[in-house]
Design a protein around this motif. Structure first.
Motif, short mmCIF file in Angstrom:
data_model
loop_
_atom_site.label_atom_id
_atom_site.label_comp_id
_atom_site.label_asym_id
_atom_site.label_seq_id
_atom_site.Cartn_x
_atom_site.Cartn_y
_atom_site.Cartn_z
N ASP A 42 35.89 17.12 -49.09
CA ASP A 42 36.82 16.12 -49.58
C ASP A 42 36.10 14.78 -49.78
OD1 ASP A 42 39.21 15.01 -50.40
OD2 ASP A 42 40.24 15.24 -48.47
N LEU A 43 36.75 13.85 -50.44
CA LEU A 43 36.22 12.49 -50.53
C LEU A 43 36.22 11.86 -49.14
CD1 LEU A 43 38.03 11.21 -53.74
CD2 LEU A 43 35.69 12.07 -53.55
N ARG A 44 35.31 10.90 -48.92
CA ARG A 44 35.18 10.20 -47.64
C ARG A 44 34.84 11.16 -46.50
NH1 ARG A 44 39.72 8.94 -50.35
NH2 ARG A 44 39.84 6.87 -51.33
N ASP A 45 34.03 12.15 -46.82
CA ASP A 45 33.66 13.19 -45.87
C ASP A 45 32.20 13.55 -46.10
OD1 ASP A 45 33.85 15.12 -43.91
OD2 ASP A 45 35.37 16.33 -44.92
N HIS A 46 31.67 14.48 -45.33
CA HIS A 46 30.30 14.94 -45.54
C HIS A 46 30.13 16.31 -44.93
CE1 HIS A 46 28.74 14.18 -41.36
NE2 HIS A 46 29.81 13.43 -41.32
N THR A 47 29.08 17.02 -45.33
CA THR A 47 28.92 18.42 -44.94
C THR A 47 28.61 18.59 -43.46
OG1 THR A 47 26.58 18.36 -45.56
CG2 THR A 47 28.15 19.06 -47.24
N GLY A 48 27.90 17.65 -42.86
CA GLY A 48 27.51 17.79 -41.46
C GLY A 48 28.68 17.91 -40.51
N ARG A 49 29.82 17.37 -40.88
CA ARG A 49 31.00 17.40 -40.00
C ARG A 49 31.56 18.82 -39.87
NH1 ARG A 49 36.80 15.99 -39.99
NH2 ARG A 49 36.89 16.31 -42.24
N HIS A 50 31.20 19.71 -40.76
CA HIS A 50 31.82 21.04 -40.82
C HIS A 50 30.94 22.11 -40.20
CE1 HIS A 50 35.01 19.43 -43.39
NE2 HIS A 50 34.06 18.71 -43.95
N ASN A 51 30.03 21.71 -39.32
CA ASN A 51 29.03 22.64 -38.79
C ASN A 51 29.64 23.81 -38.02
OD1 ASN A 51 26.22 23.36 -38.08
ND2 ASN A 51 26.87 22.81 -36.01
N ARG A 52 30.61 23.53 -37.15
CA ARG A 52 31.12 24.58 -36.26
C ARG A 52 31.73 25.74 -37.03
NH1 ARG A 52 35.56 26.70 -33.65
NH2 ARG A 52 36.90 25.59 -35.09
N TRP A 53 32.66 25.43 -37.93
CA TRP A 53 33.32 26.53 -38.63
C TRP A 53 32.42 27.15 -39.69
CZ3 TRP A 53 34.10 26.61 -43.83
CH2 TRP A 53 34.13 25.40 -44.51
N ALA A 54 31.51 26.36 -40.28
CA ALA A 54 30.57 26.91 -41.27
C ALA A 54 29.63 27.91 -40.59
CB ALA A 54 29.78 25.80 -41.93
N LYS A 55 29.20 27.59 -39.36
CA LYS A 55 28.34 28.53 -38.63
C LYS A 55 29.09 29.82 -38.31
CE LYS A 55 24.56 29.70 -36.40
NZ LYS A 55 24.93 31.10 -36.20
N HIS A 56 30.33 29.69 -37.91
CA HIS A 56 31.10 30.90 -37.61
C HIS A 56 31.34 31.73 -38.87
CE1 HIS A 56 33.86 33.52 -35.48
NE2 HIS A 56 34.73 33.36 -36.46
N LEU A 57 31.61 31.06 -39.98
CA LEU A 57 31.78 31.78 -41.24
C LEU A 57 30.49 32.52 -41.61
CD1 LEU A 57 33.57 32.44 -43.67
CD2 LEU A 57 32.86 30.27 -44.70
N ALA A 58 29.35 31.89 -41.41
CA ALA A 58 28.07 32.54 -41.68
C ALA A 58 27.87 33.76 -40.78
CB ALA A 58 26.92 31.55 -41.50
N ASP A 59 28.32 33.66 -39.51
CA ASP A 59 28.19 34.78 -38.58
C ASP A 59 28.99 36.01 -39.03
OD1 ASP A 59 26.53 33.28 -37.00
OD2 ASP A 59 28.06 32.79 -35.49
N SER A 60 29.97 35.79 -39.91
CA SER A 60 30.78 36.91 -40.38
C SER A 60 30.09 37.70 -41.49
CB SER A 60 32.14 36.40 -40.89
OG SER A 60 32.00 35.73 -42.13
N GLY A 61 28.93 37.21 -41.95
CA GLY A 61 28.17 37.97 -42.94
C GLY A 61 28.15 37.36 -44.32
N VAL A 62 28.18 36.03 -44.41
CA VAL A 62 28.03 35.36 -45.70
C VAL A 62 27.07 34.19 -45.54
CG1 VAL A 62 30.35 35.98 -46.49
CG2 VAL A 62 29.99 33.79 -45.35
N ASP A 63 26.42 33.82 -46.63
CA ASP A 63 25.63 32.59 -46.65
C ASP A 63 26.55 31.45 -47.04
OD1 ASP A 63 22.88 33.19 -46.01
OD2 ASP A 63 22.80 34.37 -47.85
N VAL A 64 26.54 30.37 -46.26
CA VAL A 64 27.37 29.20 -46.55
C VAL A 64 26.47 28.07 -47.03
CG1 VAL A 64 29.04 27.55 -45.62
CG2 VAL A 64 29.01 29.92 -44.77
N VAL A 65 26.80 27.51 -48.18
CA VAL A 65 26.03 26.43 -48.77
C VAL A 65 26.98 25.29 -49.08
CG1 VAL A 65 24.54 25.73 -50.69
CG2 VAL A 65 24.39 28.06 -49.78
#
Length: 325
Positions: A42-65
């Motif tokens: 979203d606006l006024r946001d950044h990718t680093g804030r989403h580390n926890r859920w992005a890592k879990h999504l990656a653990d499910s078997g997808v590459d997250v970019v």
């Protein structure tokens, strides 16, 4: 869900946009990934804030970019936060999404690509991206869509264009930029009583959970004020993305998942996402799914329902991959 609260945030890698602009991209690697998920924040946001859920999504078997949008995060120096250039703003951001997709395919191999948008601006950008390049994606996910409504958006667009015409494109108008937040605060206050004031932060409308909302307010890369040129361009692009003529450009077979909080003031407590799902179905989209979560606000993945949201997202992706063979 395994906890990744303390996991290190991947260091951003710089790629070059089509016009030569540097973009900061993060990659959460999945084990034996079957797909690529590209996240548009979203606006006024950044990718680093989403580390926890992005890592879990990656653990499910997808590459997250994920890429920090221009004017945000590591892509832009702090002094220039809130400024997206060059014009036209919206087309520039859409082109950057396409560039990230090409980078991901080149680096990670050819796989189905799902596009995930966060918040009102992120979901509008995703809608515009699939309107322009729908056949390049295996599905689109809209998490927390909504907005201030067409009359306010039209007035804000006119005022922002008038402002940068008089004061220059890099000028900002705090009162105008924060108008939507004031609208959302009133909506949230009507539904949540005094809970929104627990941290004294003007961003409390974003989440029902107090601690994540306070963390957002304390994050130096979150919040801020958009420059007038950027604000005008974003408002114009969001209006264009919502037109039926534009929605009809999306391939009708593209799967779409809409996730929303029932206490999200941006989505009018779930009404706008439900209306969007109905519009897409009426437009001929063949695979539209819509989930609304009780007790959840705008930043769904940071709420107490976040684990359920992520589980539903993973299940939805798995089913589309299975169906595609």
């Amino acid at each position: 869900m395994a906890s990744h609260a303390g996991a290190a945030v991947p260091e951003p890698r710089t790629i070059v946009a089509d016009d030569g602009w540097p973009l900061a991209v993060r990659h959460w690697a999945g084990e034996q990934p079957r797909a690529i998920v590209i996240v548009v924040h979203d606006l006024r946001d950044h990718t680093g804030r989403h580390n926890r859920w992005a890592k879990h999504l990656a653990d499910s078997g997808v590459d997250v970019v994920a890429c920090d949008l221009r004017g945000h995060g590591e892509t832009t120096h702090a002094v220039d936060h809130g400024m997206v250039e060059p014009r036209p703003v919206w087309r520039t951001l859409i082109a950057d999404i396409g560039r990230v997709r090409r980078y991901a395919l080149a680096e990670l191999g050819v796989k189905p690509v799902f596009l995930v948008g966060l918040g009102d601006a992120g979901t509008d950008l995703v809608q515009s991206a699939v309107q322009a390049q729908g056949r390049q994606y295996a599905g689109a996910v809209l998490i927390g869509p909504g907005g201030v409504g067409r009359p306010r958006r039209t007035l804000m667009r006119w005022l922002s264009r008038l402002g940068y015409g008089c004061r220059g494109p890099t000028a900002s108008a705090t009162w105008l930029d924060r108008w939507p937040a004031r609208v959302y605060q009133r909506r949230a206050g009507h539904k949540r009583g005094v809970a929104r004031d627990a941290s004294g932060s003007p961003t409390m409308w974003r989440m029902c959970a107090v601690e994540p909302a306070a963390a957002y307010a304390a994050d130096p890369l979150c919040g801020g004020v958009l420059r007038l040129q950027t604000l005008a361009g974003v408002l114009a692009g969001a209006a264009e993305a919502g037109r039926r003529s534009r929605r009809l450009r999306v391939p009708p077979e593209l799967p779409v998942l809409i996730l929303a909080g029932r206490r999200d003031p941006v989505g009018q407590q779930g009404r706008q996402p439900r209306r969007l799902a109905r519009q897409l179905t009426n437009d001929g989209y063949r695979d539209v799914s819509h989930y609304c979560y009780d007790g959840a606000g705008h930043d769904l993945l940071f709420e107490s329902a976040g684990d359920d949201v992520l589980a539903d997202l993973i299940t939805w992706i798995d089913r589309r991959l299975t169906a595609a063979g």
